[in-house]
Each structure stands twice: as C-alpha cells, then as structure tokens.
Design an enzyme around this catalytic site. Structure first.
Site, PDB file in Angstrom:
ATOM      1  N   SER A 123      16.693  49.740 -64.175  1.00 38.30           N
ATOM      2  CA  SER A 123      16.136  50.149 -62.872  1.00 38.30           C
ATOM      3  C   SER A 123      17.420  50.581 -61.908  1.00 38.30           C
ATOM      4  O   SER A 123      17.064  51.297 -61.076  1.00 38.30           O
ATOM      5  CB  SER A 123      15.416  48.854 -61.925  1.00 38.30           C
ATOM      6  OG  SER A 123      14.321  48.368 -62.951  1.00 38.30           O
ATOM      7  N   HIS A 144      13.845  55.441 -66.608  1.00 35.84           N
ATOM      8  CA  HIS A 144      13.429  54.351 -65.930  1.00 35.84           C
ATOM      9  C   HIS A 144      11.749  54.523 -65.534  1.00 35.84           C
ATOM     10  O   HIS A 144      11.346  55.275 -64.922  1.00 35.84           O
ATOM     11  CB  HIS A 144      14.081  54.469 -64.320  1.00 35.84           C
ATOM     12  CG  HIS A 144      13.543  53.232 -63.491  1.00 35.84           C
ATOM     13  ND1 HIS A 144      13.378  53.538 -61.897  1.00 35.84           N
ATOM     14  CD2 HIS A 144      13.011  52.002 -63.656  1.00 35.84           C
ATOM     15  CE1 HIS A 144      12.928  52.449 -61.706  1.00 35.84           C
ATOM     16  NE2 HIS A 144      12.690  51.492 -62.603  1.00 35.84           N
ATOM     17  N   GLU A 156      11.626  58.177 -64.370  1.00 35.21           N
ATOM     18  CA  GLU A 156      12.899  58.802 -63.837  1.00 35.21           C
ATOM     19  C   GLU A 156      13.884  59.146 -65.248  1.00 35.21           C
ATOM     20  O   GLU A 156      13.834  58.113 -66.023  1.00 35.21           O
ATOM     21  CB  GLU A 156      13.755  57.960 -62.993  1.00 35.21           C
ATOM     22  CG  GLU A 156      13.042  57.905 -61.301  1.00 35.21           C
ATOM     23  CD  GLU A 156      13.736  56.977 -60.532  1.00 35.21           C
ATOM     24  OE1 GLU A 156      14.061  57.359 -59.441  1.00 35.21           O
ATOM     25  OE2 GLU A 156      13.632  55.828 -60.928  1.00 35.21           O
ATOM     26  N   ASN A 195      14.552  53.504 -56.649  1.00 32.07           N
ATOM     27  CA  ASN A 195      14.786  52.204 -56.151  1.00 32.07           C
ATOM     28  C   ASN A 195      15.934  52.112 -54.940  1.00 32.07           C
ATOM     29  O   ASN A 195      15.926  51.014 -54.249  1.00 32.07           O
ATOM     30  CB  ASN A 195      15.479  51.125 -57.434  1.00 32.07           C
ATOM     31  CG  ASN A 195      14.504  50.318 -57.957  1.00 32.07           C
ATOM     32  OD1 ASN A 195      13.699  49.865 -57.362  1.00 32.07           O
ATOM     33  ND2 ASN A 195      14.587  50.465 -59.462  1.00 32.07           N
TER      34      ASN A 195
END
Length: 335
Positions: A123, A144, A156, A195
């Site tokens: 992540s 991700h 991602e 994130n």
C-alpha cells in the site's frame, strides 16, 4: 461476490498480456480477493499461505466468490512457496506490510520462478526497495489493489526504477481485461496516489480529535455527509476548478497555516496502539466496536461500493449542472 455487471474475458482469449497461470502469496483478505478476480478472469491460480486452516478457508472463499461471475480458472492451495510459484507466469505478493518480509518473499519467489512477473500489493512501501533482493528486478512492479479488491475497480500500477516497460504494459493489459481501471503511478513514492490523499485526510482527522476540536464520531459524521457525498463524482482537482481557483487560493491562504504538518504519527495514535486499542479487531480504537459490528461494517461497505457508479474521467462543465463553456458557477461557490 464480484460486482454486478463486471465483465471478464478468459485469460487465454487475451493475447495482449499472455498470463495464464498465477500464484498469490498470502491468503488473507487481500490475497483471496485478488485471487478471486484472477480466477474469474480465466487464470489458473494457486494460493500460498503457511497456515493450513487459513489456506483451506481462502481456497473455498475464492471458489464461492468466483463462481457467480462465471470464472473458468481453477484455484488450488499450497503451503510450499517454491511449489506454488514454480509454474506461474504472474506472482502477486499480498503478505504483511513489512519491507524485510517482502524482500525475503521476493528473493525466494524470483529464485523459484525466474521468468515470472512479480507484483507486490504494498500500500505504501517503495517498489524499488522491495525488488532489491529479486534476481531480476526488471520483472518486479507494484499493483496496489484496494480493499475489497473484488469490488473496488481501480488498481494503482507502480513501476520501480528498474521495471521493464514491457512488464508494466502487460500487467496493465491484464487488469484492463479483468474489468479493472489500471492507473499508472509515474514515480515510485511512498503511498503512491490514493494513500497519500487518504492519509493526509486521516492525519488531520486525528489531529481534530487530539486537539479537542470535536470527537471521533463527529469527524466521521462530517466527512461522510459533506466531502464523502461528492468525492465519488467530483475529485479534489476537478472540484477546485469548479468552484474557481481564485476561491481555492483564498481558502488555502486562510486554512493551510492552521492544518497539521506533523512529520510523525500522532501521539494519540501511538498511545492507542501501545494500550492495545487497535480498533475493530480488539473491540476499541477511537470508537467502540461491539461483537459483530466489524462484520456488519464490512457488509455495509460492500453493499455501498456495489451500489456506486465510479467515474473514470472528469466530466465537462455541461455535465456538472447545465453550464456551458461560457458560464461559470456563481462567484464564491462554497468549496
């Protein structure tokens, strides 16, 4: 169950990516969700986990979740890492978010499957660092997936500094055929895109609670009923354009100096973790979590995500409310 209306084509019918067999290392919530998507797309998948009970449960979960989507790939399990990855074209790592552990996994996987493409589901960790002990770092990249991986459409894709452009393209082609929206992250930075956005918000949310400005319940109430209602249809950059960059600049001049700029996690967060109040898993975190509430929250989240119609692109002004290229929102439209 996979999201309604999501279509897949059998992997063998998709010559653009060339993947037919995959291994997923780690059979937790993320690993089994990723395996379900791959299986539904027609890949034969081997799940790998050292815990026999976890592995058995995960294999059954993948079979039950992939079947309603018409998946034609087979799924099996193995506690032996080398055996699980030996014949794989693609290996997806979904183990604990610890750099040393991931490096160890990639060293072992690249030795057992030197020709496979290796993808980490990290992540936040830099992909280049994860690939350091791999025999062929050019075949390593980040993918991700978001939780729940069989419902969230966006993935991602993060090339490391040494990742081959061909490898990146093949993985993006696979994700597209699986019904996902692959998004290329142009630089291998911690947290990637999603994130970094999410935890900037979380840092400020925790600061509001720690500074006594409001309680935890109020933070969530405000977020869900204001920005949360808009974000699925209008992202932050589009919203800034929509209300006007002059207004955005004025707001930033007023509010940014007051926001948290801490470079370390909140002392309140550290204190909760040290006390063992880890959230839903332990029954209390910032909020109380009674028996069954975590499972109920998971069901509600899944239902909510399935009901959404995610936006893949920015809409033109006309779609935003009857405006045209010569009209603008009223000056001072709230942000």
């Amino acid at each position: 169950m996979l999201s309604a209306g999501q279509s897949f084509r059998r992997a063998a019918d998709c010559p653009g990516h060339g993947f037919r067999r995959a291994a997923v290392v780690g059979a937790g919530l993320m690993g089994r969700g990723i395996a379900a998507v791959l299986t539904s797309g027609g890949l034969d998948v081997t799940l790998c986990d050292p815990e026999p009970d976890t592995l058995e449960e995960a294999v059954e979960s993948v079979r039950s979740r992939a079947a309603p989507a018409g998946g034609r790939g087979a799924v099996s399990g193995s506690a032996d890492l080398a055996r699980a990855v030996r014949h794989a074209d693609l290996v997806v790592e979904a183990v604990v978010e610890d750099l040393a552990v991931k490096q160890e996994v990639f060293a072992a996987v690249s030795a057992a499957a030197p020709d496979a493409v290796l993808a980490t589901n990290t992540s936040v960790l830099p992909v280049t660092a994860i690939a350091e002990r791999a025999r062929r770092p050019g075949r390593v990249l980040g993918t991700h997936w978001w939780n729940p991986p069989d419902l969230i459409p966006l993935v991602e894709v993060i090339p490391g500094r040494l990742t081959s452009a061909t490898v990146t393209g093949r993985v993006e082609s696979l994700l597209d055929h699986l019904g996902k929206t692959p998004v290329r992250v142009r630089r291998d930075v911690p947290g990637f895109i999603g994130n970094r956005l999410q935890h900037a918000l979380w840092r400020e949310a925790i600061t509001l609670v720690a500074d006594g400005i409001c309680d935890a319940e109020t933070v969530d109430l405000v977020a869900r009923n204001t920005i949360g209602l808009r974000l699925a249809r209008m992202g932050p950059i589009e919203n800034a354009d929509y209300v006007g960059l002059d207004l955005t600049l004025a707001i930033h001049d007023a509010v940014l100096p007051a926001l948290s700029t801490d470079g370390e996690p909140s002392p309140l967060l550290r204190a909760l973790v040290l006390r063992g109040d880890l959230g839903a898993r332990t029954g209390r975190g910032f909020l109380p979590w009674g028996p069954g509430t975590r499972e109920a929250a998971a069901r509600e989240l899944a239902a909510h995500v399935q009901a959404q119609q995610p936006s893949r692109s920015t809409r033109c002004c006309a779609a935003l409310g009857g405006t045209n290229e010569n009209s603008n929102p009223p000056k001072g439209t709230p942000a």
